[in-house]
Design a protein around this motif. Structure first.
Motif, PDB file in Angstrom:
ATOM      1  N   LEU A   1      -5.545   7.482  11.147  1.00 30.22           N
ATOM      2  CA  LEU A   1      -4.465   6.851  11.785  1.00 30.22           C
ATOM      3  C   LEU A   1      -4.242   6.977  12.904  1.00 30.22           C
ATOM      4  O   LEU A   1      -3.329   6.071  13.845  1.00 30.22           O
TER       5      LEU A   1
ATOM      6  N   ASN B   1      -1.813  -2.325  -6.974  1.00 33.43           N
ATOM      7  CA  ASN B   1      -0.389  -1.896  -5.821  1.00 33.43           C
ATOM      8  C   ASN B   1       0.373  -3.091  -6.377  1.00 33.43           C
ATOM      9  O   ASN B   1       1.347  -2.493  -6.501  1.00 33.43           O
TER      10      ASN B   1
ATOM     11  N   GLY C   1       7.716   7.612  10.895  1.00 30.87           N
ATOM     12  CA  GLY C   1       7.611   8.791   9.665  1.00 30.87           C
ATOM     13  C   GLY C   1       6.934   7.766   8.675  1.00 30.87           C
ATOM     14  O   GLY C   1       6.359   7.233   8.511  1.00 30.87           O
TER      15      GLY C   1
ATOM     16  N   MET D   1       3.701  -5.549   5.855  1.00 24.80           N
ATOM     17  CA  MET D   1       2.571  -3.687   6.127  1.00 24.80           C
ATOM     18  C   MET D   1       1.874  -3.744   5.869  1.00 24.80           C
ATOM     19  O   MET D   1       0.892  -3.723   4.595  1.00 24.80           O
ATOM     20  N   LEU D   2       1.139  -4.409   6.863  1.00 26.01           N
ATOM     21  CA  LEU D   2      -0.380  -4.375   6.973  1.00 26.01           C
ATOM     22  C   LEU D   2      -1.066  -3.352   7.533  1.00 26.01           C
ATOM     23  O   LEU D   2      -0.407  -3.304   8.576  1.00 26.01           O
ATOM     24  N   PRO D   3      -2.384  -3.154   7.507  1.00 24.11           N
ATOM     25  CA  PRO D   3      -3.280  -2.263   7.636  1.00 24.11           C
ATOM     26  C   PRO D   3      -3.827  -2.500   9.165  1.00 24.11           C
ATOM     27  O   PRO D   3      -3.524  -1.913  10.382  1.00 24.11           O
TER      28      PRO D   3
ATOM     29  N   PHE E   1       2.889  -9.527  -2.729  1.00 27.03           N
ATOM     30  CA  PHE E   1       1.622 -10.144  -3.198  1.00 27.03           C
ATOM     31  C   PHE E   1       0.895  -8.709  -2.185  1.00 27.03           C
ATOM     32  O   PHE E   1       1.224  -7.935  -1.290  1.00 27.03           O
ATOM     33  N   ASP E   2       0.304  -8.629  -2.928  1.00 24.94           N
ATOM     34  CA  ASP E   2      -0.636  -7.608  -2.419  1.00 24.94           C
ATOM     35  C   ASP E   2      -2.228  -8.225  -3.404  1.00 24.94           C
ATOM     36  O   ASP E   2      -2.602  -8.517  -3.550  1.00 24.94           O
ATOM     37  N   LEU E   3      -3.160  -7.830  -1.859  1.00 22.29           N
ATOM     38  CA  LEU E   3      -4.848  -8.385  -2.566  1.00 22.29           C
ATOM     39  C   LEU E   3      -5.258  -7.556  -3.982  1.00 22.29           C
ATOM     40  O   LEU E   3      -6.595  -7.308  -5.121  1.00 22.29           O
ATOM     41  N   MET E   4      -4.762  -6.326  -3.739  1.00 24.29           N
ATOM     42  CA  MET E   4      -4.752  -5.236  -4.913  1.00 24.29           C
ATOM     43  C   MET E   4      -4.074  -5.369  -6.445  1.00 24.29           C
ATOM     44  O   MET E   4      -2.981  -4.895  -6.329  1.00 24.29           O
TER      45      MET E   4
ATOM     46  N   THR F   1       1.503  -1.396  12.207  1.00 24.22           N
ATOM     47  CA  THR F   1       1.285  -1.028  13.604  1.00 24.22           C
ATOM     48  C   THR F   1       0.531  -2.042  13.814  1.00 24.22           C
ATOM     49  O   THR F   1      -0.759  -1.671  13.704  1.00 24.22           O
TER      50      THR F   1
ATOM     51  N   GLY G   1       0.885  -1.570   0.021  1.00 19.54           N
ATOM     52  CA  GLY G   1      -0.247  -0.039   0.054  1.00 19.54           C
ATOM     53  C   GLY G   1       0.557   1.080  -0.214  1.00 19.54           C
ATOM     54  O   GLY G   1       1.862   1.241  -0.278  1.00 19.54           O
ATOM     55  N   ASN G   2       0.082   2.095   1.024  1.00 21.56           N
ATOM     56  CA  ASN G   2       1.229   3.441   0.771  1.00 21.56           C
ATOM     57  C   ASN G   2       2.445   3.262   1.897  1.00 21.56           C
ATOM     58  O   ASN G   2       3.512   4.445   0.654  1.00 21.56           O
ATOM     59  N   MET G   3       2.308   2.575   2.258  1.00 22.60           N
ATOM     60  CA  MET G   3       3.785   2.554   2.952  1.00 22.60           C
ATOM     61  C   MET G   3       4.519   1.471   2.027  1.00 22.60           C
ATOM     62  O   MET G   3       6.169   1.158   1.631  1.00 22.60           O
TER      63      MET G   3
ATOM     64  N   LYS H   1      -6.162   5.600  15.848  1.00 25.08           N
ATOM     65  CA  LYS H   1      -5.278   3.724  15.433  1.00 25.08           C
ATOM     66  C   LYS H   1      -4.572   4.114  15.699  1.00 25.08           C
ATOM     67  O   LYS H   1      -4.696   2.522  17.540  1.00 25.08           O
TER      68      LYS H   1
ATOM     69  N   VAL I   1      -2.873 -13.472   8.304  1.00 25.69           N
ATOM     70  CA  VAL I   1      -2.392 -13.532   6.794  1.00 25.69           C
ATOM     71  C   VAL I   1      -1.264 -14.612   7.650  1.00 25.69           C
ATOM     72  O   VAL I   1      -0.966 -15.620   7.337  1.00 25.69           O
TER      73      VAL I   1
END
Ligand code: NAD
Length: 297
Positions: free
Chosen positions: A243, A37, A123, A65-67, A31-34, A96, A11-13, A246, A75
């Motif tokens: 975020l 990406n 960061g 690096m997941l949500p 690997f990503d679901l999207m 995180t 993702g973004n990161m 969160k 996973v």
């Protein structure tokens, strides 16, 4: 041939971090679901893979690096990724999540003979792209040393906070303090403005006085005081209110579990929640320095 990494979550990161691993000479299975990406990662030199179990075949490292914690546990544990990762590989989760999520994945990894570290970052998206993240690592001394070649390719500062889960605790404490000094800075600047002061002048005074802090130095929340910060760009970019919320919720949960008192952290969480829900529109996507609007309205 260079060492191989399976990177899960682009993702973004994660997108920027995986690209920096490629630049440093790693071969990266992504690997990503999207789909979008995955495509972007391929353009940056990663090898896109359509299944996480295929991505980890024969690799030296697994980086994720997941949500959130539910997805990380899903996973690695529920979907059985830990069952197929080579036992020689080192697993680094940079998401995180709650310390307990990291400890659970760490325990399950150890049962299967894997080495695991939690390595959350400080960061934002720009630092991820520039390779200047700070990593706060939880894991044994030996696993920390073994994680360095990968982390150094993505970051500028790497710390060992303690055993598995300790990286997450450090991250939670840091971001709770960030929320507190950003709200306090916004509160003080607005008080000054309400009483006729120019926020630029007041900022200069406080920067040289005992109120000086990181939010004033690097991230002034008043539009127009500082160039190149989200406040001077309509609170776009930067670190989203959602975020920050969160991370403040993770701090709250950690405090409940350790029976710690965090009155300032709780106040900050309430302030950011009030801000998110005020004004009829969801402010969750704005940069967190927009907390100033809660005081100025
Ligand atoms: P994001 O939503 O942009 O990226 C997460 C990615 O994970 C997405 O591409 C999504 O498709 C993918 N994903 C979700 N479930 C998946 C699964 N089961 N398998 C594979 N991929 C899956 O989020 P982000 O901003 O990159 O944040 C990632 C982590 O970094 C979060 O834990 C966040 O708290 C932390 N973080 C973010 C920032 C920031 O500024 N964005 C800063 C510090 C830390």
């Amino acid at each position: 041939m260079g060492k191989t990494v399976a990177f899960i979550g682009l993702g973004n990161m994660g997108g920027g971090m995986a690209a920096n691993l490629v630049k440093a000479g790693f071969q990266v299975n992504a690997f990503d679901l999207m789909e979008a990406n995955l495509k972007a990662a391929a353009e940056k030199g990663c090898t896109p893979v359509d299944c996480p179990k295929k991505a980890v075949e024969g690799v030296d490292y697994v980086v994720s690096m997941l949500p959130n914690g539910a997805i990380v546990e899903g996973v690695y544990i529920d979907d059985g990724l830990l069952d197929v990762i080579p036992t020689t590989a080192l697993v680094l989760d940079c998401s995180t999540v709650a310390p307990e999520n990291s400890r659970r994945v760490g325990r399950e990894a150890a049962i299967r003979g894997h080495r695991f570290v939690d390595a959350p970052v400080s960061g934002g998206v720009a630092a991820a792209a520039a390779g200047t993240l700070a990593f706060m690592v939880g894991g044994s001394e030996a696993d920390f040393e073994a994680s360095k070649p990968v982390l150094q390719a993505m970051g500028a500062n790497i710390f060992r906070a303690g055993d598995v889960g300790a990286g997450q605790v450090a991250k939670i404490c840091n971001n709770m303090l960030l929320a507190i000094h950003m709200s306090g800075t916004a509160e003080a600047l607005q008080l000054g403005m309400d009483n006729g002061l120019d926020p630029k002048v007041l900022s200069e005074i406080m920067l040289q006085s005992s109120g000086c802090n990181w939010s004033l130095q690097k991230y002034n929340p008043v539009p127009g005081v500082m160039e190149g910060v989200p406040a001077s760009n309509g609170y776009k970019g930067g670190f989203m209110v959602d975020l920050m919320l969160k991370d403040l919720s993770l701090a709250q949960a950690a405090a409940v579990s350790s029976k710690s008192s965090i009155p300032m952290g709780s106040a900050a969480r309430n302030l950011f929640n009030l801000h998110k829900n005020s004004g009829g529109e969801d402010k969750g996507m704005q940069d967190f320095s927009s907390i100033l609007e809660l005081y100025s309205r």
